[in-house]
Design an enzyme around this catalytic site. Structure first.
Site, short mmCIF file in Angstrom:
data_model
loop_
_atom_site.label_atom_id
_atom_site.label_comp_id
_atom_site.label_asym_id
_atom_site.label_seq_id
_atom_site.Cartn_x
_atom_site.Cartn_y
_atom_site.Cartn_z
N ASP A 1 39.03 16.00 45.18
CA ASP A 1 39.41 14.80 45.37
C ASP A 1 39.60 14.47 46.86
O ASP A 1 39.41 13.10 47.17
CB ASP A 1 40.85 14.49 44.78
CG ASP A 1 40.76 14.37 43.14
OD1 ASP A 1 39.79 13.68 42.68
OD2 ASP A 1 41.45 14.74 42.19
N ARG B 1 44.97 10.92 30.60
CA ARG B 1 46.39 10.87 30.87
C ARG B 1 46.76 9.26 30.68
O ARG B 1 45.87 8.60 30.73
CB ARG B 1 46.76 11.27 32.27
CG ARG B 1 46.81 12.88 32.34
CD ARG B 1 46.73 13.30 33.87
NE ARG B 1 45.45 13.12 34.54
CZ ARG B 1 45.17 13.56 35.77
NH1 ARG B 1 46.26 14.19 36.43
NH2 ARG B 1 44.16 13.17 36.33
N GLU C 1 49.53 10.27 46.07
CA GLU C 1 49.30 11.61 46.91
C GLU C 1 49.94 11.76 48.48
O GLU C 1 49.88 12.85 48.95
CB GLU C 1 47.84 12.14 46.91
CG GLU C 1 47.05 11.23 47.89
CD GLU C 1 46.59 10.07 47.05
OE1 GLU C 1 45.48 9.37 47.72
OE2 GLU C 1 46.79 9.74 45.98
N LYS D 1 44.49 7.60 37.71
CA LYS D 1 43.26 8.01 38.81
C LYS D 1 43.04 6.82 39.46
O LYS D 1 43.40 5.54 38.93
CB LYS D 1 42.15 8.43 37.98
CG LYS D 1 42.46 10.03 37.68
CD LYS D 1 42.88 10.87 38.60
CE LYS D 1 41.69 11.19 39.63
NZ LYS D 1 42.02 12.11 40.72
N TYR E 1 47.10 7.66 42.01
CA TYR E 1 46.18 8.52 42.87
C TYR E 1 45.07 7.75 43.47
O TYR E 1 44.22 7.10 42.76
CB TYR E 1 45.94 9.76 42.35
CG TYR E 1 46.92 10.73 42.01
CD1 TYR E 1 47.68 11.33 42.86
CD2 TYR E 1 47.15 11.00 40.40
CE1 TYR E 1 48.81 12.25 42.50
CE2 TYR E 1 48.23 11.88 40.37
CZ TYR E 1 48.98 12.64 41.30
OH TYR E 1 49.92 13.47 40.73
N HIS F 1 43.20 8.97 46.87
CA HIS F 1 42.46 9.93 47.72
C HIS F 1 41.42 9.00 48.50
O HIS F 1 40.22 9.18 48.44
CB HIS F 1 41.60 10.99 46.73
CG HIS F 1 42.87 11.71 46.05
ND1 HIS F 1 43.35 12.67 46.57
CD2 HIS F 1 42.81 11.65 44.49
CE1 HIS F 1 44.05 13.20 45.68
NE2 HIS F 1 43.91 12.68 44.48
#
Length: 361
Positions: free
Chosen positions: A270, A15, A118, A75, A94, A96
């Protein structure tokens, strides 16, 4: 503001965080976007597409981090990127954090400003930047689970939807949030028998109203889970507590009660996973087996369908990117409570209570 778009270097992550359309809009607002060469190629966007939209193409990831005031990613940074982040640099992606002590400490040490997709949260409790990827991951969970039920991959050898004269497979979905509903929808569409679990009766009533009759609901507790795993073919873990570690709903001792070749897909990987035996995997090596049970625990499932995922993600992230660029992160967070909830680290200081609860540092 100077905005950097590096290539995602996590295993098989294809992505990209900003499309040429996003570059065009940022350029109209007099921001400069620096895109690493080939960053959008796997999602269908060439360097020329970005140039024509107003971006400057840079040759490597080091150049992007060096020039940018804000890094926009998909990510979390991985080890090769830890030393590239700078004090005061905004990193919007993101993260996490609750599932990784190493990442958390690295970002604390960098003194970057970390805003996590997130945990951006609207007043109604919804997670607008997580929702589209949850939709993709939920649908993929059933798609991948159906594939890994095939015998050559050491699954049970079951066609999930069955055929006339042969009963369909049985799917358990743990969690009736966005992921769970999308997973159940896909499984129902294949003709499988689906049981979806949750601790919220409001969610279970909603599922009961919108799903076909072969999708049934069950209150989530250990007794009910232990009862149904004995005959399940595919188990999908779809539990999320925003910003926090996922609860372990399937423990290792439960695996002995499952039939050999049962497949478990943990979409919560995740956030540490909702199976005790969860270990993060990649698209390159997506599965492993514990006690004859196939585990699929890929940490970036939507990365396998980058065209769909990139467009779905950037549709929702771009307004926040533009707001941060226009106002700066402090004013943007002060004026937008949803974005403020995404703020995780402020130049080395943890400001997200879920990360503090995870006791990572």
């Amino acid at each position: 503001m100077k905005i950097g778009v590096p290539i995602e270097i996590k295993n098989n992550e294809s992505r990209v965080s900003i499309t040429p359309a996003g570059v065009f809009e940022l350029s109209k607002s007099r921001h400069q976007v620096y895109v690493q060469t080939r960053a959008g190629l796997a999602s269908g966007f060439s360097d020329q597409d970005y140039r024509e939209a107003g971006a400057e193409i840079l040759p490597d990831i080091q150049s992007v981090y060096q020039v940018a005031e804000m890094i926009v990613k998909v990510k979390e940074p991985i080890e090769e990127e830890y030393s590239l982040a700078k004090k005061g640099q905004i990193i919007f992606t993101y993260f996490h954090f609750a599932s990784s002590q190493i990442l958390t400490q690295a970002m604390i040490d960098s003194k970057a400003v970390c805003i996590a997709y997130e945990t951006v949260q609207d007043e109604d409790g919804s997670l607008p930047l997580l929702t589209p990827m949850s939709e993709v991951a939920g649908r993929m969970a059933t798609q991948q689970g159906a594939k890994y039920l095939e015998k050559p991959i050491r699954g049970k050898g079951i066609l999930l939807g069955g055929v006339p004269g042969v009963t369909p497979g049985k799917v358990l979905v743990l969690g009736a949030g966005v992921v769970g509903i999308q997973a159940a929808k896909m499984a129902a569409g294949l003709g499988a028998h689906v049981i979806i679990f949750d601790i919220s009766m409001k969610r279970l009533r909603y599922v009961n109203d919108i799903m076909p009759s072969h999708v049934v609901t069950a209150f989530s507790n250990e007794y009910n889970i232990r009862k149904h795993i004995k005959t399940a073919d595919l188990i999908i873990g779809a539990v999320l507590i925003a910003g926090a570690k996922a609860p372990k709903l399937i423990t290792k001792d439960m695996l002995k009660d499952m039939q050999p070749g049962t497949v478990m897909v943990d979409v919560a990987v995740d956030q540490g996973g909702c199976f005790e035996t969860t270990q993060p995997t990649t698209h390159e090596n997506p599965t492993y087996i514990v006690d004859d049970v196939v585990h699929y625990c890929v940490t970036n499932m939507p990365g396998a369908v980058p065209y769909t995922s990139t467009l779905a993600l950037t549709n929702v992230t771009f307004p926040y990117i533009l707001e941060i660029a226009n106002k700066g992160w402090k004013e943007a967070c002060a004026s937008n409570p949803a974005l403020a909830k995404g703020l995780s680290l402020d130049e080395g200081k943890i400001v997200c209570k879920e990360i503090l609860k995870a006791d990572l540092v």
